[in-house]
Motif scaffolding. Structure first.
Motif, short mmCIF file in Angstrom:
data_model
loop_
_atom_site.label_atom_id
_atom_site.label_comp_id
_atom_site.label_asym_id
_atom_site.label_seq_id
_atom_site.Cartn_x
_atom_site.Cartn_y
_atom_site.Cartn_z
N THR A 1 0.82 -1.22 0.00
CA THR A 1 0.00 0.00 0.00
C THR A 1 0.85 1.26 0.00
O THR A 1 0.34 2.35 -0.24
N LYS B 1 -5.36 -2.33 -5.77
CA LYS B 1 -6.42 -1.54 -5.15
C LYS B 1 -6.44 -1.84 -3.65
O LYS B 1 -6.39 -3.00 -3.24
N ARG C 1 0.89 -0.56 -6.98
CA ARG C 1 0.13 -1.14 -5.88
C ARG C 1 -1.25 -1.61 -6.35
O ARG C 1 -1.86 -1.02 -7.24
N SER D 1 1.18 4.42 -7.11
CA SER D 1 -0.09 3.87 -7.62
C SER D 1 0.08 2.97 -8.84
O SER D 1 -0.73 2.08 -9.07
#
Length: 153
Positions: free
Chosen positions: A42, A51, A49, A46
């Motif tokens: 996390t 969701k 990673r 983006s």
């Protein structure tokens, strides 16, 4: 005056011990396996990673499995086989581990996205947190995905 000087010398002599005690040790061997086990997904940019899901942080939590792991490289694949990530350890320092994270292209073609990530942890029980590094390595040139909002160096 002598007391103050003596106090200063004593304080300075213990300073390295205090600073050294704050550094978190990273393994010298099987570093890729360590990264796969301890990486907080996390915290990755983006592009890499998955969701976010409540209570999930590691590759294992998200159902990824290691396809290959050697001393400094690992190939990780999602249970569905749809998503793959390659991790290559570039450099280790007492302050953290520099890795190249790559999302391979279709059928082993050129990488979709790759970036240098600096991994750190606060203590020996914490997960590794990643952030994009502005440091460049010849072994990991920056490749942005199709997202036009990505910053290039």
């Amino acid at each position: 005056m002598k007391t103050k000087l003596l106090s200063l010398v004593v304080a300075l002599s213990y300073a390295p011990l205090v600073v050294a005690g704050n550094e978190v040790a990273y393994p010298k061997e099987k570093v890729a396996a360590f990264v796969v086990e301890k990486l907080d997904l996390t915290s990755l940019p983006s592009a890499f990673r998955p969701k976010k899901e409540k209570g999930k942080k590691t590759f294992t939590d998200y159902g990824f499995t290691a396809q290959t792991v050697n001393e400094n490289e690992a190939l990780i694949e999602a249970a569905s086989g749809v998503r793959r990530l390659a991790i290559k350890v570039l450099e280790q320092k007492p302050s953290g581990i520099y890795v190249c994270v790559v999302e391979p292209g279709e059928n082993g073609s050129q990488a979709k996205t790759q970036s240098v990530i600096l991994l750190k942890r606060k203590d020996s029980n914490a997960l590794l947190k990643g952030r994009e590094s502005f440091r460049e390595f010849a072994a990991c040139p920056v490749i942005s995905g199709s997202d036009s909002s990505s910053n290039s160096y």
